[in-house]
Design a protein around this motif. Structure first.
Motif, PDB file in Angstrom:
ATOM      1  N   ILE A   2       0.833  -1.193   0.000  1.00 25.14           N
ATOM      2  CA  ILE A   2       0.000   0.000   0.000  1.00 25.14           C
ATOM      3  C   ILE A   2       0.871   1.248   0.000  1.00 25.14           C
ATOM      4  CG2 ILE A   2      -1.589   1.341   1.408  1.00 25.14           C
ATOM      5  CD1 ILE A   2      -2.713  -1.300   2.420  1.00 25.14           C
ATOM      6  N   LEU A   3       1.928   1.220   0.798  1.00 27.04           N
ATOM      7  CA  LEU A   3       2.752   2.411   0.953  1.00 27.04           C
ATOM      8  C   LEU A   3       3.443   2.778  -0.352  1.00 27.04           C
ATOM      9  CD1 LEU A   3       4.312   1.585   4.408  1.00 27.04           C
ATOM     10  CD2 LEU A   3       2.542   3.241   3.911  1.00 27.04           C
ATOM     11  N   VAL A  12       6.913  11.482   5.803  1.00 31.18           N
ATOM     12  CA  VAL A  12       7.086  11.208   7.239  1.00 31.18           C
ATOM     13  C   VAL A  12       6.337   9.924   7.596  1.00 31.18           C
ATOM     14  CG1 VAL A  12       6.659  12.048   9.574  1.00 31.18           C
ATOM     15  CG2 VAL A  12       7.302  13.655   7.777  1.00 31.18           C
ATOM     16  N   ILE A  13       5.100   9.840   7.139  1.00 35.32           N
ATOM     17  CA  ILE A  13       4.272   8.663   7.449  1.00 35.32           C
ATOM     18  C   ILE A  13       4.856   7.418   6.785  1.00 35.32           C
ATOM     19  CG2 ILE A  13       1.957   7.651   7.186  1.00 35.32           C
ATOM     20  CD1 ILE A  13       2.166   9.992   9.179  1.00 35.32           C
ATOM     21  N   MET A  16       7.909   6.373   8.721  1.00 35.67           N
ATOM     22  CA  MET A  16       7.508   5.854  10.028  1.00 35.67           C
ATOM     23  C   MET A  16       6.914   4.460   9.899  1.00 35.67           C
ATOM     24  SD  MET A  16       4.324   7.131  12.246  1.00 35.67           S
ATOM     25  CE  MET A  16       3.988   6.473  13.872  1.00 35.67           C
ATOM     26  N   ALA A  17       6.009   4.298   8.948  1.00 34.12           N
ATOM     27  CA  ALA A  17       5.339   3.003   8.783  1.00 34.12           C
ATOM     28  C   ALA A  17       6.345   1.915   8.416  1.00 34.12           C
ATOM     29  CB  ALA A  17       4.250   3.112   7.723  1.00 34.12           C
ATOM     30  N   GLN A  21       7.091  -1.535  10.417  1.00 34.17           N
ATOM     31  CA  GLN A  21       6.877  -2.841   9.778  1.00 34.17           C
ATOM     32  C   GLN A  21       8.032  -3.803  10.009  1.00 34.17           C
ATOM     33  OE1 GLN A  21       6.022  -1.748   5.741  1.00 34.17           O
ATOM     34  NE2 GLN A  21       3.839  -2.008   6.035  1.00 34.17           N
TER      35      GLN A  21
ATOM     36  N   ILE B 154       9.086   7.826  17.324  1.00 38.47           N
ATOM     37  CA  ILE B 154       7.934   7.131  16.715  1.00 38.47           C
ATOM     38  C   ILE B 154       7.062   6.502  17.814  1.00 38.47           C
ATOM     39  CG2 ILE B 154       7.275   5.130  15.345  1.00 38.47           C
ATOM     40  CD1 ILE B 154       9.594   5.687  13.496  1.00 38.47           C
ATOM     41  N   ASP B 155       7.724   5.813  18.741  1.00 40.52           N
ATOM     42  CA  ASP B 155       6.965   5.174  19.824  1.00 40.52           C
ATOM     43  C   ASP B 155       6.210   6.220  20.640  1.00 40.52           C
ATOM     44  OD1 ASP B 155       7.790   2.688  19.047  1.00 40.52           O
ATOM     45  OD2 ASP B 155       9.418   2.544  20.500  1.00 40.52           O
ATOM     46  N   LEU B 158       3.240   7.542  18.585  1.00 39.28           N
ATOM     47  CA  LEU B 158       2.146   6.561  18.540  1.00 39.28           C
ATOM     48  C   LEU B 158       1.356   6.556  19.851  1.00 39.28           C
ATOM     49  CD1 LEU B 158       3.204   3.112  17.023  1.00 39.28           C
ATOM     50  CD2 LEU B 158       1.353   4.613  16.285  1.00 39.28           C
ATOM     51  N   PHE B 169      -4.656   3.227  12.339  1.00 36.58           N
ATOM     52  CA  PHE B 169      -3.413   3.527  11.628  1.00 36.58           C
ATOM     53  C   PHE B 169      -2.551   2.277  11.483  1.00 36.58           C
ATOM     54  CE2 PHE B 169       1.091   4.550  11.652  1.00 36.58           C
ATOM     55  CZ  PHE B 169       1.194   5.424  10.581  1.00 36.58           C
ATOM     56  N   LYS B 172      -3.999  -0.238   9.044  1.00 39.34           N
ATOM     57  CA  LYS B 172      -3.973   0.223   7.656  1.00 39.34           C
ATOM     58  C   LYS B 172      -2.540   0.308   7.102  1.00 39.34           C
ATOM     59  CE  LYS B 172      -5.480   1.923   3.828  1.00 39.34           C
ATOM     60  NZ  LYS B 172      -6.039   0.960   2.891  1.00 39.34           N
ATOM     61  N   TYR B 173      -1.674   1.039   7.786  1.00 46.53           N
ATOM     62  CA  TYR B 173      -0.364   1.346   7.206  1.00 46.53           C
ATOM     63  C   TYR B 173       0.765   0.440   7.663  1.00 46.53           C
ATOM     64  CZ  TYR B 173      -2.154   5.488   4.923  1.00 46.53           C
ATOM     65  OH  TYR B 173      -2.840   6.334   4.104  1.00 46.53           O
ATOM     66  N   VAL B 174       0.570  -0.296   8.744  1.00 42.89           N
ATOM     67  CA  VAL B 174       1.627  -1.226   9.166  1.00 42.89           C
ATOM     68  C   VAL B 174       1.258  -2.658   8.765  1.00 42.89           C
ATOM     69  CG1 VAL B 174       2.963  -2.103  11.113  1.00 42.89           C
ATOM     70  CG2 VAL B 174       2.307   0.313  11.030  1.00 42.89           C
ATOM     71  N   GLU B 176      -1.199  -3.268   6.693  1.00 38.37           N
ATOM     72  CA  GLU B 176      -1.612  -3.120   5.293  1.00 38.37           C
ATOM     73  C   GLU B 176      -2.888  -3.886   4.968  1.00 38.37           C
ATOM     74  OE1 GLU B 176       2.014  -1.633   2.852  1.00 38.37           O
ATOM     75  OE2 GLU B 176       2.191  -3.801   3.057  1.00 38.37           O
ATOM     76  N   CYS B 201      -2.723  10.376  10.805  1.00 37.30           N
ATOM     77  CA  CYS B 201      -1.600  10.814   9.958  1.00 37.30           C
ATOM     78  C   CYS B 201      -1.263  12.286  10.212  1.00 37.30           C
ATOM     79  CB  CYS B 201      -1.933  10.589   8.482  1.00 37.30           C
ATOM     80  SG  CYS B 201      -1.924   8.851   8.010  1.00 37.30           S
ATOM     81  N   LEU B 204       0.435  12.532  13.601  1.00 36.90           N
ATOM     82  CA  LEU B 204       1.775  11.944  13.574  1.00 36.90           C
ATOM     83  C   LEU B 204       2.749  12.845  12.809  1.00 36.90           C
ATOM     84  CD1 LEU B 204       0.829   8.192  12.957  1.00 36.90           C
ATOM     85  CD2 LEU B 204       1.877   9.144  15.022  1.00 36.90           C
ATOM     86  N   LYS B 205       2.277  13.439  11.728  1.00 34.20           N
ATOM     87  CA  LYS B 205       3.143  14.350  10.965  1.00 34.20           C
ATOM     88  C   LYS B 205       3.577  15.526  11.831  1.00 34.20           C
ATOM     89  CE  LYS B 205       1.805  15.769   6.922  1.00 34.20           C
ATOM     90  NZ  LYS B 205       0.827  16.061   5.861  1.00 34.20           N
ATOM     91  N   LEU B 208       6.075  14.295  14.510  1.00 38.24           N
ATOM     92  CA  LEU B 208       7.343  13.698  14.071  1.00 38.24           C
ATOM     93  C   LEU B 208       8.140  14.578  13.117  1.00 38.24           C
ATOM     94  CD1 LEU B 208       6.196  10.011  13.516  1.00 38.24           C
ATOM     95  CD2 LEU B 208       7.790  10.829  15.244  1.00 38.24           C
ATOM     96  N   LYS B 209       7.579  15.735  12.735  1.00 39.21           N
ATOM     97  CA  LYS B 209       8.221  16.517  11.687  1.00 39.21           C
ATOM     98  C   LYS B 209       9.659  16.897  12.045  1.00 39.21           C
ATOM     99  CE  LYS B 209       7.402  20.348   8.563  1.00 39.21           C
ATOM    100  NZ  LYS B 209       8.811  20.632   8.490  1.00 39.21           N
ATOM    101  N   TYR B 212      11.939  13.930  12.139  1.00 36.54           N
ATOM    102  CA  TYR B 212      12.174  13.423  10.777  1.00 36.54           C
ATOM    103  C   TYR B 212      13.234  14.284  10.079  1.00 36.54           C
ATOM    104  CZ  TYR B 212      11.232  12.125   5.934  1.00 36.54           C
ATOM    105  OH  TYR B 212      11.353  11.704   4.641  1.00 36.54           O
TER     106      TYR B 212
END
Lengths: 176, 215
Positions: A2-3, A12-13, A16-17, A21, B154-155, B158, B169, B172-174, B176, B201, B204-205, B208-209, B212
């Motif tokens: 998906i990513l 960023v997302i 992070m994801a 993973q 990140i932790d 979250l 989240f 969906k994104y981890v 999938e 999202c 988190l942005k 974490l900006k 990052y």
């Protein structure tokens, strides 16, 4: 992925994801522990459930109310011998002439599909039967036919649906 | 006639010459018969027909993904291990209620998500009641994966999310999963899930900006 397929995802997302993973450590004996637990006999499981330590939160007012309720119970309830209040042998029967297996699943065997198989009856062709010792009280149960069909007992009252919406029967065993 | 260059290379590599009669070549080795993969549905059927041992394969097949979700969701290795073990045991005892055995993984996720919710509530209640009893000098064992500052951020980010957003989240994104699968697992509507993921999202942005940019 998906990513990878979605250009809308912010960097960023995405980063992070990807970090999240990464594989995590899995307890090496997890499968062995699960299998030991699922093979534990129902009675032993019930005993462990009863003695399992629990944390109960009680407010000061709640504690007072509980103490009052216990006091009232001690006052009102007279200990009396209860002859014959133990389990009664309950016969379960189900007519399934084309089935290759029928098992009984219920609260009393922790819904274990392998714990209580019914046997073909010698007296009535196509009928499966088993006798189970049940304590006085209300019991929810169902039949599992051929390992996959969940069927409530047509000879019993309908109980509330289970956690996954499956239909169950209910049986009340009277104390003698 | 000269064979094309690639075929000539192949002939040379095989120790043949261009004049070799194709019918004289050894017969190709037949491919081994393909063994159909054992699906989750097959294993579920085996367990339900009395082969309890088949459940070991289901555990080994899915334990990594479930452990990852539980750890990311709960943020505590011990709690996560217990939640995963509970989910597998409950899954076994309720296996006959799994309506679509081929989708055993999604069904088990449903149980795990509920176990994580229950454990998260209990942990929150314990933290509120017992926070003062934990000695401040107790040495903290560093998490093996929290090796970098980025990872720690990140932790932390979250953990800042409301649990329903964190749940959506991660699924969906981890993990999938599709929104349809997540809806079946969590019981939330598609629109509610999309909103949760969108808000997660955005949050988190924000959180974490800086980390990052300074990685």
């Amino acid at each position: 992925m998906i990513l990878d397929d979605d250009p809308e995802i912010d960097a960023v997302i995405r980063t992070m994801a990807a970090e999240l993973q990464r594989p995590v450590r899995v307890r090496p004996d997890l499968a062995a522990r699960v299998m030991a637990e699922v093979r534990r006999p129902p009675l032993e499981r019930a005993a462990r459930w009863v003695i399992r330590p629990r944390t109960i939160t009680v407010s000061p007012l709640g504690a007072l109310a509980a103490a009052a309720a216990i006091g009232a119970l001690v006052f009102l309830v007279r200990p009396a011998p209860a002859p014959g209040a133990g389990p009664s042998a309950i016969a379960f029967t189900y007519y399934a002439p084309t089935a290759s297996s029928v098992t009984l699943v219920g609260e009393f065997n922790d819904w274990d599909p392998n714990a209580t198989p019914l046997r073909p009856s010698d007296a009535r062709v196509g009928t499966w039967t088993v006798e189970v010792p049940l304590a006085p009280g209300r019991h929810e149960y169902a039949f599992l036919v051929d390992g996959s069909r969940w069927i409530p007992d047509p000879a019993a009252a309908q109980g509330p649906r289970g956690e996954f919406g499956e239909p169950n029967s209910v049986l009340t065993v009277a104390g003698s | 006639m000269t064979p094309p260059p690639r075929i000539a290379e192949w002939i040379a590599a095989a120790g043949l010459d261009a004049a070799t009669d194709p019918s004289a070549l050894p017969a190709p080795t037949p491919l081994p018969p393909t063994v159909p993969p054992v699906t989750d549905g097959t294993l579920v059927a085996q367990v339900l027909s009395g082969t309890t041992e088949a459940y070991t394969q289901l555990v080994e097949r899915h334990q990594r993904q479930l452990s990852r979700y539980a750890l990311r969701m709960l943020g505590n290795a011990q709690e996560a291990e217990d939640a995963v073990q509970e989910a597998f045991v409950r899954g076994y005892r309720s296996l006959a209620k799994c309506e679509d055995p081929e989708r055993y993984r999604a069904w088990l996720f449903q149980i795990l998500v509920n176990r994580c919710r229950t454990r998260a509530k209990a942990a929150k209640a314990r933290a509120q009641r017992f926070v003062a009893t934990e000695p401040e000098t107790e040495p903290r064992v560093p998490h093996p994966e929290a090796a970098s500052a980025w990872r720690e951020e990140i932790d932390r980010a979250l953990a800042e999310l409301p649990s329903d957003q964190r749940e959506a989240f991660l699924l969906k994104y981890v993990e999938e999963l599709s929104y349809e699968e997540i809806s079946g697992i969590t019981g939330a509507s598609l629109s509610a899930l999309k909103m949760r993921v969108k808000r997660a999202c955005e949050r988190l942005k924000d959180l974490l900006k800086d980390a990052y940019d300074s990685r």
